[in-house]
Design a protein around this motif. Structure first.
Motif, short mmCIF file in Angstrom:
data_model
loop_
_atom_site.label_atom_id
_atom_site.label_comp_id
_atom_site.label_asym_id
_atom_site.label_seq_id
_atom_site.Cartn_x
_atom_site.Cartn_y
_atom_site.Cartn_z
N GLU A 18 0.85 -1.19 0.00
CA GLU A 18 0.00 0.00 0.00
C GLU A 18 0.89 1.24 0.00
O GLU A 18 1.91 1.30 0.68
CB GLU A 18 -0.88 -0.01 1.24
CG GLU A 18 -1.87 1.12 1.28
CD GLU A 18 -2.82 1.03 2.45
OE1 GLU A 18 -3.16 2.09 3.01
OE2 GLU A 18 -3.23 -0.09 2.80
N GLY A 19 0.49 2.22 -0.80
CA GLY A 19 1.26 3.47 -0.88
C GLY A 19 2.45 3.41 -1.81
O GLY A 19 3.24 4.34 -1.87
N ARG A 20 2.58 2.32 -2.54
CA ARG A 20 3.67 2.15 -3.51
C ARG A 20 3.07 1.74 -4.84
O ARG A 20 1.92 1.31 -4.92
CB ARG A 20 4.65 1.06 -3.04
CG ARG A 20 5.24 1.27 -1.67
CD ARG A 20 6.14 2.49 -1.55
NE ARG A 20 7.34 2.42 -2.35
CZ ARG A 20 8.48 1.84 -1.99
NH1 ARG A 20 8.59 1.26 -0.82
NH2 ARG A 20 9.52 1.87 -2.79
N ARG A 56 -2.14 -0.06 -8.40
CA ARG A 56 -0.72 0.15 -8.08
C ARG A 56 0.20 -0.21 -9.24
O ARG A 56 1.41 -0.15 -9.11
CB ARG A 56 -0.36 -0.67 -6.84
CG ARG A 56 -1.13 -0.23 -5.61
CD ARG A 56 -0.79 -1.07 -4.41
NE ARG A 56 -1.72 -0.77 -3.32
CZ ARG A 56 -2.05 -1.62 -2.37
NH1 ARG A 56 -1.51 -2.82 -2.34
NH2 ARG A 56 -2.91 -1.28 -1.44
N LEU A 77 -4.96 5.71 -5.38
CA LEU A 77 -3.56 6.01 -5.07
C LEU A 77 -3.45 7.18 -4.09
O LEU A 77 -2.68 7.13 -3.13
CB LEU A 77 -2.77 6.30 -6.35
CG LEU A 77 -2.50 5.08 -7.24
CD1 LEU A 77 -1.87 5.51 -8.56
CD2 LEU A 77 -1.63 4.06 -6.53
N LYS A 78 -4.22 8.22 -4.31
CA LYS A 78 -4.20 9.36 -3.40
C LYS A 78 -4.63 8.95 -2.00
O LYS A 78 -4.07 9.39 -1.00
CB LYS A 78 -5.09 10.49 -3.93
CG LYS A 78 -4.47 11.23 -5.10
CD LYS A 78 -5.38 12.34 -5.59
CE LYS A 78 -4.80 13.03 -6.79
NZ LYS A 78 -5.69 14.09 -7.30
N GLU A 80 -4.08 6.23 -0.62
CA GLU A 80 -2.97 5.48 -0.02
C GLU A 80 -1.75 6.36 0.25
O GLU A 80 -0.72 5.88 0.67
CB GLU A 80 -2.56 4.32 -0.94
CG GLU A 80 -3.62 3.24 -1.03
CD GLU A 80 -3.19 2.06 -1.89
OE1 GLU A 80 -2.07 2.07 -2.46
OE2 GLU A 80 -3.97 1.11 -1.99
N GLY A 81 -1.87 7.66 -0.04
CA GLY A 81 -0.78 8.58 0.22
C GLY A 81 0.20 8.76 -0.92
O GLY A 81 1.26 9.35 -0.74
N VAL A 82 -0.14 8.27 -2.09
CA VAL A 82 0.71 8.46 -3.27
C VAL A 82 0.40 9.83 -3.85
O VAL A 82 -0.70 10.09 -4.31
CB VAL A 82 0.48 7.35 -4.33
CG1 VAL A 82 1.31 7.63 -5.57
CG2 VAL A 82 0.80 5.98 -3.75
N ASN A 83 1.38 10.71 -3.79
CA ASN A 83 1.22 12.07 -4.30
C ASN A 83 1.55 12.10 -5.78
O ASN A 83 2.64 11.72 -6.18
CB ASN A 83 2.12 13.04 -3.55
CG ASN A 83 1.81 13.07 -2.08
OD1 ASN A 83 0.64 13.10 -1.70
ND2 ASN A 83 2.82 13.04 -1.24
N PHE A 94 7.97 6.58 -5.17
CA PHE A 94 6.88 5.68 -4.79
C PHE A 94 6.99 4.30 -5.43
O PHE A 94 6.18 3.42 -5.15
CB PHE A 94 5.52 6.29 -5.13
CG PHE A 94 5.15 7.45 -4.25
CD1 PHE A 94 4.61 7.25 -2.98
CD2 PHE A 94 5.35 8.75 -4.67
CE1 PHE A 94 4.28 8.31 -2.16
CE2 PHE A 94 5.01 9.84 -3.87
CZ PHE A 94 4.48 9.61 -2.62
#
Length: 97
Positions: A18-20, A56, A77-78, A80-83, A94
């Protein structure tokens, strides 16, 4: 594509944290013979209700593809913290692995 190769692809996709994000090519390199295009094909063939983190998986340049699920992919994605840079590019920081 053999069912075994497709299963390898799906197993790798399930491991993306998550987050990648990762690319079609990186997934292909972790299999026993898939190409990036084959990974893309396998992703398009996901059955409904699959539960895999399809959002992802992106292209090697970090740009999100323009497809029917693009808005949902950005949202997930957002969440999950993916900017994203701009509207559709994921910074290399990421990428996994």
């Amino acid at each position: 594509m053999s069912p075994e190769l497709k299963a390898q692809i799906y197993t790798i996709v399930a491991r993306v944290p998550e987050g990648r994000v990762t690319s079609y090519g990186r997934i292909a390199a972790m299999t026993e013979g898939a190409t990036a295009r084959m990974v893309g094909s396998a992703m398009r063939q996901l059955p409904s209700g699959h539960g895999l983190p399809w959002h992802r998986v992106i292209n090697a340049s970090g740009k999100l593809a323009d497809h029917a699920g693009a808005v949902e992919q950005q949202r997930l994605l957002k969440a999950e913290g993916v900017n994203l840079e701009g509207k559709s590019r994921v910074p290399t920081s990421f990428f996994w692995p």
